[in-house]
Design a protein around this motif. Structure first.
Motif, short mmCIF file in Angstrom:
data_model
loop_
_atom_site.label_atom_id
_atom_site.label_comp_id
_atom_site.label_asym_id
_atom_site.label_seq_id
_atom_site.Cartn_x
_atom_site.Cartn_y
_atom_site.Cartn_z
N ASP A 271 -31.70 -12.15 19.63
CA ASP A 271 -30.22 -11.92 19.23
C ASP A 271 -30.43 -11.18 17.70
OD1 ASP A 271 -28.58 -13.99 20.41
OD2 ASP A 271 -30.21 -15.16 19.95
N LEU A 272 -29.79 -10.17 17.52
CA LEU A 272 -29.56 -9.39 16.32
C LEU A 272 -29.00 -10.01 14.95
CD1 LEU A 272 -29.13 -5.57 17.57
CD2 LEU A 272 -31.01 -6.87 17.08
N GLU A 273 -29.52 -9.83 13.81
CA GLU A 273 -29.06 -10.34 12.82
C GLU A 273 -28.48 -9.24 12.05
OE1 GLU A 273 -31.85 -12.78 10.70
OE2 GLU A 273 -32.76 -12.97 12.51
N LYS A 274 -27.90 -9.68 10.85
CA LYS A 274 -27.43 -8.23 10.01
C LYS A 274 -28.43 -8.39 8.63
CE LYS A 274 -23.69 -6.98 11.89
NZ LYS A 274 -22.45 -5.82 11.69
N VAL A 275 -28.62 -7.28 8.12
CA VAL A 275 -29.45 -7.18 6.77
C VAL A 275 -28.78 -7.92 5.63
CG1 VAL A 275 -30.39 -5.52 5.33
CG2 VAL A 275 -30.83 -5.07 7.81
N ASP A 276 -29.45 -8.45 4.88
CA ASP A 276 -28.44 -9.30 3.75
C ASP A 276 -28.92 -8.18 2.55
OD1 ASP A 276 -30.99 -10.04 2.85
OD2 ASP A 276 -30.94 -11.94 3.54
N LYS A 277 -28.54 -8.67 1.34
CA LYS A 277 -28.59 -7.89 0.08
C LYS A 277 -29.77 -7.75 -0.09
CE LYS A 277 -26.61 -7.11 -4.35
NZ LYS A 277 -26.39 -7.59 -5.58
N GLU A 278 -30.73 -8.83 -0.17
CA GLU A 278 -32.06 -9.15 -0.61
C GLU A 278 -32.85 -8.09 0.34
OE1 GLU A 278 -33.50 -13.19 -0.77
OE2 GLU A 278 -35.75 -12.30 -1.04
N THR A 279 -32.71 -8.29 1.51
CA THR A 279 -33.60 -7.49 2.50
C THR A 279 -33.23 -6.00 2.52
OG1 THR A 279 -33.43 -9.44 4.15
CG2 THR A 279 -34.19 -7.30 4.99
N ALA A 280 -32.13 -5.64 2.24
CA ALA A 280 -31.55 -4.24 2.19
C ALA A 280 -32.32 -3.64 0.99
CB ALA A 280 -30.02 -4.08 1.82
N GLU A 281 -32.37 -4.25 -0.13
CA GLU A 281 -33.16 -3.77 -1.39
C GLU A 281 -34.69 -3.65 -1.10
OE1 GLU A 281 -31.98 -6.37 -4.47
OE2 GLU A 281 -29.92 -5.52 -4.71
N LYS A 282 -35.17 -4.66 -0.53
CA LYS A 282 -36.56 -4.74 -0.31
C LYS A 282 -37.12 -3.55 0.51
CE LYS A 282 -40.41 -7.57 1.46
NZ LYS A 282 -40.69 -8.94 2.10
N TYR A 283 -36.09 -3.27 1.49
CA TYR A 283 -36.75 -2.23 2.57
C TYR A 283 -36.08 -0.88 2.50
CZ TYR A 283 -39.18 -5.84 5.34
OH TYR A 283 -40.03 -6.91 5.38
N GLY A 284 -35.15 -0.87 1.27
CA GLY A 284 -34.35 0.35 1.20
C GLY A 284 -33.32 0.99 2.08
N VAL A 285 -32.78 -0.11 2.74
CA VAL A 285 -31.66 0.23 3.53
C VAL A 285 -30.14 -0.21 3.49
CG1 VAL A 285 -33.39 0.16 5.58
CG2 VAL A 285 -31.97 -1.71 5.19
N LYS A 286 -29.27 0.32 4.00
CA LYS A 286 -28.04 -0.25 3.79
C LYS A 286 -27.94 -1.82 4.18
CE LYS A 286 -24.74 3.48 3.84
NZ LYS A 286 -23.97 4.29 4.74
N GLU A 287 -27.09 -2.73 3.09
CA GLU A 287 -26.70 -4.05 3.44
C GLU A 287 -25.90 -3.75 4.70
OE1 GLU A 287 -25.26 -6.20 0.25
OE2 GLU A 287 -24.49 -7.83 1.36
N GLY A 288 -26.13 -4.90 5.45
CA GLY A 288 -25.01 -5.07 6.75
C GLY A 288 -25.34 -4.31 7.93
N ILE A 289 -26.30 -3.51 7.63
CA ILE A 289 -26.92 -2.91 9.45
C ILE A 289 -27.71 -4.01 9.85
CG2 ILE A 289 -27.16 -0.53 8.10
CD1 ILE A 289 -30.12 -0.92 8.63
N TRP A 290 -27.58 -3.52 11.34
CA TRP A 290 -28.48 -4.55 12.15
C TRP A 290 -29.56 -4.88 11.97
CZ3 TRP A 290 -25.11 -7.34 15.19
CH2 TRP A 290 -23.85 -6.74 15.55
N LEU A 291 -30.34 -6.12 12.24
CA LEU A 291 -31.59 -6.58 11.92
C LEU A 291 -32.23 -7.01 13.06
CD1 LEU A 291 -34.09 -7.08 9.77
CD2 LEU A 291 -32.73 -9.05 9.31
#
Lengths: 335, 335
Positions: A271-291
């Protein structure tokens, strides 16, 4: 078919090949193929000839059907090139690829299961550092993948080479585009000290396997569809570890239970999740993309070989075959 | 593997393909291949998949060996072209070609036996009138062939199209010469009112089958030689008659009992004579050249089909298979 024959360097007595019939051609072909000192080759050829001949006898194969098969095989070879392998595709749709992977790479409980290699792995994927994007397709839905590689005991495995490949958003691998000038939607990564690797790819989509060639025509004749459920391929390689060829499949895909090449295993459905704000910042990607998050578990070569030997011995006993293992592969035990 | 699935036009219930294992992949592959209304195709695919999978299970086929086989098959396809057929050659050296001919073209007592077609028959041979020479090779030993075509009752069969082909004196078919611009050592003749045909060719020589490709490498690995005994190919075709593909072999050839493609039958071994003065004058050839005399016996399509049906029923009963014949080919009898 007497045994008088000119001397050869072989240890078998070569039969006189004359007046071969439906009933005696098989043992005679096997005998003439048994002159090599390579016991494994002799065994493989012996079983191949037996099955090939039995197939013809059981079906009373006609000359016309035989010629159709010859024409089909030629066409498979001729449509193949450095980036298309129609015989792998044929093996895939006949269930042979998955079977061979199951036989040769058995997984102990806890080990990540294998899946089909497929015909689209290439050797020119760029080596990318962790965190890179492997896609150049602006139409696709971006997906951050955060993965680890561990052993059966849960320890991280560092320095594993990981081949990753998937289609673009149109359902085509880069090599299927006539104008391809460089690899895309594929890369090679390496697990870090903590067994981690992460990258940006695309949310995979379901796609038809190439159906413009002989294998596509075969599926059509068989009234089979040619679709694969959405997935990303992974291949893990490290000296001393059993090579793991696998894929992750998206839950709920319309072809989840009818994969044209039999690759789906429940343990590989995610199951895919969505990237949250914290993860987005940590990995340098846009919040809300698939994870995509996944922990892969590798087995050592030793663990796999031990299990493989054990399963081979059990299976061959069940088949009533008296065999011994040489280099973990069976040959007849003639002693 | 439950039977719930989207509706299809087929009559079988399509399995859920998920978590396929060494033990269950075969029946599931067979089921998904059983959706066509063509019962013969379904049967052929079912036996093909069974044998292919059994081969992998009995040998515990490794991924490396599987990839070697894929590479071998690709190479066979890619070396093939309009005048070279490596898959026919492969079928020949594995004994499959002769087996299929024996199954599909059984001969009643008195009928001329068949032999392998081989990979060198072409469709561009010139139609020549009786008495013509089909050779352009000044190095070969000329041979006059005087032949007849008769039925099982000894009546001449007129209007039979006879394809004849052999190598030149160097042991090569015309198509094996890079600079070939027109056919040589091959022709098509027609039997006259009295079933006769005659032509001038060459005394055949033994020759190696093409061994510069994957099949040659295979024979080398198997420590098999690649020679065929000296022979001339014949193919007889006429509406209403069973096509006869055969060859005549010279007695005493060093490869008489070790033909690389299993084609020799005692009834097809001949002794050449020499052309005497009377014959030389009658046929307009030089006295003292080689003379081949042979009466061929064709069977009607009806005679062959009757025999084929009978042998199929007997053989399938022996194998314990409950089958019925459709168009003289077996399919499972499910009634």
């Amino acid at each position: 078919m007497a045994s008088s024959s000119p001397p050869t360097e072989a240890s078998v007595s070569v039969p006189k090949l004359l007046d071969l019939t439906i009933d005696n051609i098989t043992p005679n072909t096997i005998l003439i193929n048994s002159q090599s000192p390579d016991a494994r080759l002799t065994y493989l050829m012996s079983r191949l000839v037996s099955h090939l001949h039995d197939f013809a006898r059981e079906t009373r194969l006609s000359t016309t059907e035989w010629m159709q098969a010859i024409t089909f095989l030629i066409a498979c070879g001729q449509i193949s090139n450095s980036v298309r392998n129609e015989f792998i595709l044929l093996s895939d749709v006949l269930g042979l690829s998955l079977l061979v992977d199951n036989i040769d790479h058995p997984k102990p409980p806890g080990g990540t299961e294998g899946s089909v290699l497929g015909p689209f792995h290439t050797h020119d994927a760029p080596v990318l550092p962790n965190g890179s994007s492997m896609t150049s397709d602006p139409e696709g839905e971006p997906m951050l993948a955060i993965c680890t590689v561990k052993d059966l005991q849960g320890n991280p495995v560092k320095g594993v080479k990981i081949d990753i490949w998937e289609t673009d958003s149109s359902g085509h691998y880069d090599v299927q585009h006539a104008e391809r000038d460089e690899p895309s939607e594929r890369c090679v990564m390496e697990s870090d000290e903590e067994g981690r690797f992460w990258f940006v790819g695309l949310k995979p989509v379901s796609y038809p396997i190439p159906h413009d060639g002989p294998v596509g025509k075969l599926l059509q004749m068989l009234k089979r569809h040619c679709w694969r459920p959405a997935h990303v391929h992974f291949m893990f390689s490290k000296e001393g570890w059993d090579q793991l060829i696998t894929a992750l499949y998206l839950r709920g895909d319309p072809y989840e239970t009818s994969d044209a090449v039999f690759g789906v295993k429940q343990s590989l459905i995610i199951d895919l999740e969505k990237v949250d704000k914290e993860t987005a910042e940590k990995y340098g990607v846009k919040e809300g993309i698939w994870l995509l998050k996944r922990d892969f578990v590798l087995t050592t070569q030793e663990e796999t070989e031990k299990l493989k030997d054990q399963l081979a011995v059990e299976a061959l006993q069940k088949l009533g075959l008296k065999m011994k293992l040489i280099d973990h592969l069976p040959v007849p035990d003639l002693d």
